[in-house]
Design an enzyme around this catalytic site. Structure first.
Site, PDB file in Angstrom:
ATOM      1  NE  ARG A  27      -3.001  -3.370  -1.617  1.00  0.00           N
ATOM      2  CZ  ARG A  27      -2.494  -4.182  -0.689  1.00  0.00           C
ATOM      3  NH1 ARG A  27      -1.196  -4.307  -0.571  1.00  0.00           N
ATOM      4  NH2 ARG A  27      -3.291  -4.876   0.106  1.00  0.00           N
ATOM      5  CG  HIS A  48      -5.796  -8.856   0.858  1.00  0.00           C
ATOM      6  ND1 HIS A  48      -5.969  -9.181  -0.475  1.00  0.00           N
ATOM      7  CD2 HIS A  48      -5.689  -7.499   0.894  1.00  0.00           C
ATOM      8  CE1 HIS A  48      -5.963  -8.074  -1.194  1.00  0.00           C
ATOM      9  NE2 HIS A  48      -5.801  -7.049  -0.395  1.00  0.00           N
ATOM     10  CG  HIS A  85      -4.809   0.910  -3.758  1.00  0.00           C
ATOM     11  ND1 HIS A  85      -3.983   1.105  -2.664  1.00  0.00           N
ATOM     12  CD2 HIS A  85      -5.624  -0.114  -3.406  1.00  0.00           C
ATOM     13  CE1 HIS A  85      -4.299   0.247  -1.718  1.00  0.00           C
ATOM     14  NE2 HIS A  85      -5.284  -0.510  -2.144  1.00  0.00           N
ATOM     15  NE  ARG A 101      -3.490  -2.300   2.795  1.00  0.00           N
ATOM     16  CZ  ARG A 101      -3.154  -3.453   3.378  1.00  0.00           C
ATOM     17  NH1 ARG A 101      -1.931  -3.605   3.904  1.00  0.00           N
ATOM     18  NH2 ARG A 101      -4.014  -4.454   3.453  1.00  0.00           N
ATOM     19  CE1 TYR A 145      -6.089  -6.693  -7.364  1.00  0.00           C
ATOM     20  CE2 TYR A 145      -6.087  -7.970  -5.330  1.00  0.00           C
ATOM     21  CZ  TYR A 145      -5.970  -6.758  -5.996  1.00  0.00           C
ATOM     22  OH  TYR A 145      -5.749  -5.619  -5.268  1.00  0.00           O
ATOM     23  CE  LYS A 162      -6.146  -1.206   5.032  1.00  0.00           C
ATOM     24  NZ  LYS A 162      -7.457  -1.500   4.426  1.00  0.00           N
TER      25      LYS A 162
END
Length: 304
Positions: free
Chosen positions: A254, A277, A251, A156, A286, A180
């Site tokens: 990414r 994730h 983004h 990110r 994806y 995160k």
């Protein structure tokens, strides 16, 4: 005479407890917390207008009615999905904490088509973009290193600009990332990214700093770290110079990283780990991109 402040309603209390849980125990980013808070304030106000004062009074049809109202209002599918995630999280939390006996949102789900396909670049566009920074300048060497690392790792942008000086092992090409919620992960990068980093670290970085010192990997001439907004401006400028017609967001690299890996047979779980994730369902978007491209190819078949 000073009037006593009115006590918060049960709805507001439940909402505040849930947001505190997300902030302290889940470690969500401030921007995500603010979005959830806005959605939940709107939801609780809507419940009050129906005469509902407690989460225990909410039923599944109530939630479905609220979602229908959002759709009629013209809210985008992505915003509807985020709103539903906030509402479901609130009810699940309330049920687990004994605030409400049941979770009425348990059977409410989103459709497969509720999430838009991610915006990504083709390989040729990425090559042109990465070639745009001017390697004759210190800033250009830095910019190329940032672009190469971003595309090679799928970080990110917030993770990229926050990398400390020692985050990358130059020998192995391993990047240590804090993502995160403060979760750490390790991501390998390829030879080109390592070469771009080495070129940046062997002189241009210190040229940008001058006599200053900084613990950050990617710096500006003012001595501070590169910001998300600053990098976004650079990216947009390079995309225009590369002749890329679509709007390019940070983004997008990414998304391109994940899409190109899966197109070349990478394991979905490995891509999930590199992207950081928590849920593989997030990574599976994806595979829909790849499927969409396959449909385009199949449409050219003589028997299509």
């Amino acid at each position: 005479m000073i009037q006593a402040e009115s006590a918060p309603s049960p709805l507001d209390e439940a909402q505040d407890l849930y947001l505190a849980h997300l902030r302290v125990e889940r470690g969500l980013l401030q921007a995500t917390l603010e979005a959830y808070a806005r959605d939940l304030r709107e939801y609780c106000e809507w419940l009050r207008q129906l005469g509902i004062g407690r989460l225990s009074e909410v039923t599944e049809p109530t939630i479905l009615q609220h979602l229908g109202a959002l759709q009629i209002r013209g809210l985008s599918r992505a915003s509807q999905a985020r709103h539903l995630a906030a509402v479901r999280g609130l009810h699940k939390f309330a049920s687990a904490e004994g605030i409400a006996p049941l979770d009425p949102s348990e059977g409410v789900g989103t459709t497969r088509g509720s999430r838009p396909l991610p915006n990504f670049l083709g390989v040729n566009d990425v090559d042109r973009l990465l070639a745009r920074p001017d390697a004759r300048t210190s800033a250009g060497v830095r910019d190329r290193a940032m672009l190469e690392v971003l595309y090679a790792s799928g970080l990110r942008v917030s993770e990229l600009v926050a990398l400390p000086l020692g985050a990358v092992d130059p020998g192995t090409g391993i990047v240590g990332v804090r993502g995160k919620g403060g979760k750490e992960r390790i991501v390998p990068v390829g030879e080109r990214a390592r070469e771009a980093l080495a070129a940046y670290l062997c002189g241009p970085r210190q040229d940008l700093l001058g006599a200053r010192r900084s613990p950050d990997l990617f710096v500006t001439p003012r001595g501070g770290r590169m910001t998300r907004q600053g990098f976004w401006k650079l990216l947009c400028r390079y995309a225009r110079a590369a002749g890329i017609r679509q709007r390019v967001y940070p983004h997008a690299l990414r998304h391109s990283f994940a899409t190109h890996l899966l197109e070349r047979g990478a394991d979905l779980r490995a891509v999930q780990a590199m992207l950081g994730h928590a849920d593989i369902a997030t990574t599976q978007i994806y595979t829909h991109v790849d499927g969409a491209r396959l449909k385009a190819v199949i449409s050219k078949h003589p028997r299509a």
